[in-house]
Scaffold this active site. Sequence first.
Site, PDB file in Angstrom:
ATOM      1  N   PRO A 188       0.823  -1.225   0.000  1.00  0.00           N
ATOM      2  CG  PRO A 188      -0.833  -1.578   1.607  1.00  0.00           C
ATOM      3  CD  PRO A 188       0.473  -2.133   1.086  1.00  0.00           C
ATOM      4  CG  PHE A 189      -0.260   4.227   1.492  1.00  0.00           C
ATOM      5  CD1 PHE A 189      -1.313   5.030   1.072  1.00  0.00           C
ATOM      6  CD2 PHE A 189      -0.455   3.383   2.577  1.00  0.00           C
ATOM      7  CE1 PHE A 189      -2.533   4.996   1.726  1.00  0.00           C
ATOM      8  CE2 PHE A 189      -1.679   3.344   3.236  1.00  0.00           C
ATOM      9  CZ  PHE A 189      -2.721   4.154   2.807  1.00  0.00           C
ATOM     10  NE  ARG A 190       1.586   3.497  -6.723  1.00  0.00           N
ATOM     11  CZ  ARG A 190       1.306   2.507  -7.569  1.00  0.00           C
ATOM     12  NH1 ARG A 190       2.243   1.680  -7.944  1.00  0.00           N
ATOM     13  NH2 ARG A 190       0.118   2.345  -8.053  1.00  0.00           N
ATOM     14  CG  LEU A 191       4.887   2.989   1.545  1.00  0.00           C
ATOM     15  CD1 LEU A 191       4.467   3.142   2.991  1.00  0.00           C
ATOM     16  CD2 LEU A 191       5.931   4.051   1.185  1.00  0.00           C
ATOM     17  CG  HIS A 192       5.800  -0.925  -4.357  1.00  0.00           C
ATOM     18  ND1 HIS A 192       4.443  -1.070  -4.191  1.00  0.00           N
ATOM     19  CD2 HIS A 192       5.962   0.143  -5.180  1.00  0.00           C
ATOM     20  CE1 HIS A 192       3.820  -0.147  -4.897  1.00  0.00           C
ATOM     21  NE2 HIS A 192       4.706   0.608  -5.500  1.00  0.00           N
TER      22      HIS A 192
END
Length: 213
Positions: A188-192
């Site tokens: 989530p939230f591009r916190l890959h």
Amino acid sequence: MTGPNTIKTPAELISGDFTAADEPFGLFAVWFAEAVKSEPNDPNAMALATVDPDGLPDVRMVLLKGFDTAGFVFYSHIDSAKGRELAATPKAGLLFHWKSLRRQVRIRGTVTRVTDAEADAYFATRPKQAQIGAWASKQSQPLESRMAFEKAIALNAAKYALGEVPRPPGWSGWRIAPQAFEFWHDRPFRLHDRITFTRAAPDAEWSKTRLYP
Ligand SMILES: Cc1cc2nc3c(=O)[nH]c(=O)nc-3n(C[C@H](O)[C@H](O)[C@H](O)COP(=O)(O)O)c2cc1C
């Protein structure tokens, strides 16, 4: 698939934290098995990147037809653009994107042609229409009309109406022996999460690194 290059998948990877993996082949096998279950079609589709003699990258989709610790295999025409580019520069990048799993795998490595025996064995498993198509297609050469292709298909269908269709000499397979993998999973939230595995030589140990997203 069994043999010296068989992949052994640690059971803890199957539902555990993928960033804990200590080598890439077992992790790839787990993710691929999950993609086979989740993807609506062609979980084995991968982008294959090559370079032309000017160093200009070229990329297209192909189907993965086998993998083990020796590498990742696909089949095509030797005189196609990819075939010519790989003959001149036997290095490639592969990319899998499994949309329903929100996962990406990147692979880079050196490329060799499969043996004639291996190509013959795979060609023999293809549907007859696809075998005839391989004889009829001059892949990546200019085609004046669909009719010209249909005619070539009809001529080859008549030629090989009886018996088995031999593998065309200009059709074969390639194996990419990985020297680098990257596994990417959406968070989530591009916190890959991203991890890479690299090695200096095919028999060297893998070195693992976690990357910022
Ligand atoms: C999902 C998908 C899978 C494909 N699989 C293959 C394949 O396994 N082998 C192949 O020669 N072409 C395959 N193609 C066609 C290639 O993308 C490409 O059009 C063709 O091989 C010619 O490429 P080239 O001119 O760069 O050599 C596939 C295309 C798609 C969209």
